[in-house]
Every structure is written in C-alpha cells, then in structure tokens.
Design an enzyme around this catalytic site. Sequence first.
Site, PDB file in Angstrom:
ATOM      1  N   ASP A  83      69.226  72.321 -16.240  1.00  0.00           N
ATOM      2  CA  ASP A  83      69.513  73.499 -17.046  1.00  0.00           C
ATOM      3  C   ASP A  83      70.255  74.565 -16.230  1.00  0.00           C
ATOM      4  O   ASP A  83      69.877  74.843 -15.082  1.00  0.00           O
ATOM      5  CB  ASP A  83      68.160  74.046 -17.524  1.00  0.00           C
ATOM      6  CG  ASP A  83      68.287  75.116 -18.575  1.00  0.00           C
ATOM      7  OD1 ASP A  83      68.734  74.793 -19.685  1.00  0.00           O
ATOM      8  OD2 ASP A  83      67.924  76.271 -18.286  1.00  0.00           O
ATOM      9  N   GLU A  94      74.125  71.192 -16.681  1.00  0.00           N
ATOM     10  CA  GLU A  94      74.640  72.171 -17.628  1.00  0.00           C
ATOM     11  C   GLU A  94      75.317  73.267 -16.815  1.00  0.00           C
ATOM     12  O   GLU A  94      74.651  74.088 -16.166  1.00  0.00           O
ATOM     13  CB  GLU A  94      73.521  72.783 -18.478  1.00  0.00           C
ATOM     14  CG  GLU A  94      74.085  73.741 -19.520  1.00  0.00           C
ATOM     15  CD  GLU A  94      73.070  74.686 -20.146  1.00  0.00           C
ATOM     16  OE1 GLU A  94      73.306  75.135 -21.263  1.00  0.00           O
ATOM     17  OE2 GLU A  94      72.051  74.988 -19.497  1.00  0.00           O
TER      18      GLU A  94
HETATM   19  C1  GLC Z   1      70.160  76.442 -21.449  1.00  0.00           C
HETATM   20  C2  GLC Z   1      69.413  75.786 -22.577  1.00  0.00           C
HETATM   21  C3  GLC Z   1      68.983  76.843 -23.538  1.00  0.00           C
HETATM   22  C4  GLC Z   1      68.085  77.827 -22.821  1.00  0.00           C
HETATM   23  C5  GLC Z   1      68.752  78.360 -21.561  1.00  0.00           C
HETATM   24  C6  GLC Z   1      67.758  79.027 -20.663  1.00  0.00           C
HETATM   25  O1  GLC Z   1      71.339  77.030 -21.867  1.00  0.00           O
HETATM   26  O2  GLC Z   1      70.211  74.801 -23.177  1.00  0.00           O
HETATM   27  O3  GLC Z   1      68.317  76.298 -24.646  1.00  0.00           O
HETATM   28  O4  GLC Z   1      67.779  78.884 -23.668  1.00  0.00           O
HETATM   29  O5  GLC Z   1      69.347  77.352 -20.797  1.00  0.00           O
HETATM   30  O6  GLC Z   1      66.933  78.096 -20.043  1.00  0.00           O
END
Ligand code: GLC
Length: 510
Positions: free
Chosen positions: A201, A255
Amino acid sequence: MIIHPSRSNSWWKDAVFYQVYPRSFADGNADGVGDLAGLTQRLEHISDMGVEAVWVSPIFPSPMKDGGYDVSDYCNIDPMYGDLATFDRFLERAHALGLRVLLDLVPNHCSSEHPWFQDARSSRDSAFRDWFVWRDQPANNWTTFTGDPAWTLDERTGQYYLHTFLPEQPDLNWANPDVVAAIGDVLRFWFDRGVDGFRLDVIHCIGKRIDAADPPEAANWGHCPFNDVDETHELIRGLHKIADSYPGGRALVGEVFLFDLQRVATYYGTPDVPELDMVFNFPMIYSPWSAADLRARIDATMSALTPRQAWPAWALGNHDNPRQRTRYGSLDAARCAAVLLLTLPGTPFLYGGEEIGMSDAEVPPSRRVDPIGRDGCRAPIPWDGSSDHGWPGGTWLPMPADAEVVNVAEALATPTSILHLYRTLIRLRRRPALREGSFEWVDSPENVLAYRRQTEDEADECMVVINIGPEVSFPPGAGWRVCASTSGVVGDLFTGRLSAQSAVVLERPR
Ligand code: GLC
C-alpha cells in the site's frame, strides 16, 4: 514502434490477478460481512475463470476507520474475517486450486490503536516514540487524502504527529531502523506461512523529507509527488531482498500513486538491483474512456517501462474507484474494458465483481461507511437472484440495485455474459502471442484502438480491435477470424463491422 516485453520466467508474469475485497466477497457465517470462510467456499468461482492469483485487501485486525487499511496487528487476522487457522485453511485451499495469494501490506502507517502507537503516545520517553513522526509544530503544509492537515496534536504529550491519511492512521517513521526491521519481520511471518507475495500500500510514501521546504500545492491529492524521494528506493530494495530469500519467487506489487510514469518506472529498480516486481499504473485507471487518452497512456507506460525491462501491471479499477460499468457508462464499455485489460502486454489485475459487470451501489447517507465516499464500488457481490443474493445475514453495505439480474448465477447461465467473455479472454491469454508477444499499434479510425501481438518467430499472431465510439467499419485485411468478442460470437471471419462500444480479438486461422 514494435515493443517486445522482456520476459524471464516468473509466475507473476503469466498470471491473471483477481483482487478480492474480503468484506464484500462472500459471507461464511451469515453475519452480513464477508469473511475467510466465505471466500474459501467460493474460491472456485475465481479459479474456474482461469485466474491464477488473488490479491486480498487487508484482513488484519483493524478498527476499520479506513476499511482495514488501518492495521492494529500486522501478524493476525481480524475476528470479523476469522483467525489464523481459518487463514491457513484458505491458503491451503487456494494453493490446491492453483491460486497464488498476495496479502495487502500497509507499511506507511498503522492504526492509532496499534500497540506501537498506543505506547508511543503514552509519553515522550516511550521506547516506541521514534517509531512515529513527532514535531512541536506541523513541519510542513502537507494535507491528507481528505484535504485536512496531515498533522494532529496529541494533547497528552503536546506534540503533533504526522498522518498521510486519517488521524487514526499515524505514519510509521521509516528513518528508524527498528521500524524497518519490524516490517521485515511481518513479511517473514506471512512468507513463512506460505503467502506468495504482497501488494504494498502507498509504498512510494515510506521515505520522507519532512523538514524540507513546504512544497507548492500539488494538483493531485496533497503532497504525494513530493514524497517520491531516494530514501524510499533503498527501503524497497531491502524488502525485495527479504522476498528474494524465499524459494519460488515471492512477488511484490507496489501501489505507487504517482502520475508521472517515468517516475513510476524507477520503482522497478533495475534488473541487477530490483525493487518492486510490478507497479500499478494509475494513469490507466484514471483515463477517460476515450481511444486517444487510452492510447497516449499505454504509449507512455510502454516507453517508460521498456528501457528498464520492467514488466507492466495493468488495472482498470480497484476498491478506491467507481466500477467500470459506472465509470465508463455502460455494460458494453465494461466488456470492451475486459478485452483491453486482458490483451495488453503485461499482467492484468481484475477487481472482483467486474467479471459480472457490477455497477456501483447507491449508498444512502445513513449507510455510508468510508470517510471519502468509496462505498459504491465496495458493495457485496450478489451470488444469485434469490432475495438475499447469497447473503442470508444481510449485507454491511447495500447491494447494487440491479442485483436480481446482475449476479454470478445469472452470469454463469448466460453464454453471452461478460463473465463468459472474461473466461474466454483468460483462456486465450495462454496463447504465446498474448502471453509474451510483441505489441504494435495498427492504424485505425479515431475511436478505435487496434493492436497486433505477435511471437518473435511469427508463429502466433493476434489482433485486438476495440471500438470506443459509434458504429464503425474497420476491415483490417483478409483472413482474420474472431476468437473472442464482446457480443459473444466467435469463430467467424471478421467482417470489419464494429457496433458501438464493441471489441474483437482476431487470429489468423492456422
Ligand atoms: C491506498 C488504498 C486505500 C487506502 C489508502 C491508505 O490508496 O488503496 O484504500 O485508503 O491506501 O491506506
């Protein structure tokens, strides 16, 4: 330009990934919330599609202020989903069905309920104080994803702590080696249990230059582009070393919420000094549904990744964005999106529920759960047309209004459904041309995306034609046969006629 994706043998280069949002997948104990028992029971829905890997959104203990992305214990399972024994049974069943499993690790921040933060905020002398980021005053003008300041005063100890997301999600201080070691141990804990990798994440945020000059207002959500600093790369290399120390090649998928694809590409590292195995490509998720925009973003991706021999990861949706049918405006467009996602060179990530063409649910204010309004795309999956749609204990979020007709049982029973299109496309991906072939645009009318995929020895060749506009004629030359189509009709020679929002995958008869 012809692009040849670089390809060494790694399981994740051949797999289609399916993102499970566990709270909404399937309910094993009829309490209205999806869980691991329910997921385990319904795993064949996923494996029957030909999918080879699942990424499960966070299932760790959490106060659920941010849908589980606020973790209060990294090495356990939230009781809402089961326990470690239920998890082991799930993992064993998944592996038996040929599915690899990626967990969703949230290393940038934990929950304010995590014992680390509880201890840290108990006193300035806490052994865990420096696991978080404290200042006497907000050190910069950073804002969170809600637009509020990213610094909150802790009344008891009189200092501000940093939180890139909610105040209930304090950022971990990755400049502290103890934090690096602790998260490394979390990776090992799950790898030792047999998980095949992690989705990481907001991984680009872990390194920070907190006391650097205030950045100017950024166009996209707060300060993230400014968090893209060298320190993060060194930290990711460390995570990669841990993954590499396990047999079988454990995958790390990041991500990286940046929109400059040249910057995104740096998170792959180099073939000699690897960082992430795959990195999500957000410009694609945020692209308008237009051939010109999609083409430009595909080109930008390929030109950023190809020189680095980096392997693309394609997604056209996830738990943070409206579903394709809602975002692109029709089921036909969602079908076209399936063709696009599954025929680009690289690894596709499919968000669970897209395979039956779900729309977002209408969530009335009284039932809203998410602090920034992402509930619609997180609605439970309707399994059948019965009154409870396979959720006898009710559902934590409302179902989409059309669940009576848009559900798994109905999609399975309808040979021309989007589910059968997904199955056909996933089967077709086993062809060498689609799995490892080169990628080359074919000249086409304005609203049409057309590309050719071909193996190096030219033995296998496919052409993909996606019409994102009104009806059009596009005869690509004689002798192409339809092997997948959004209408469900296959086997005929392609006439060149494409109805509005339709797509075909073509092959040369052998
Ligand atoms: C990422 C996740 C999202 C979350 C954020 C904070 O973007 O996909 O759902 O709110 O991280 O952890």
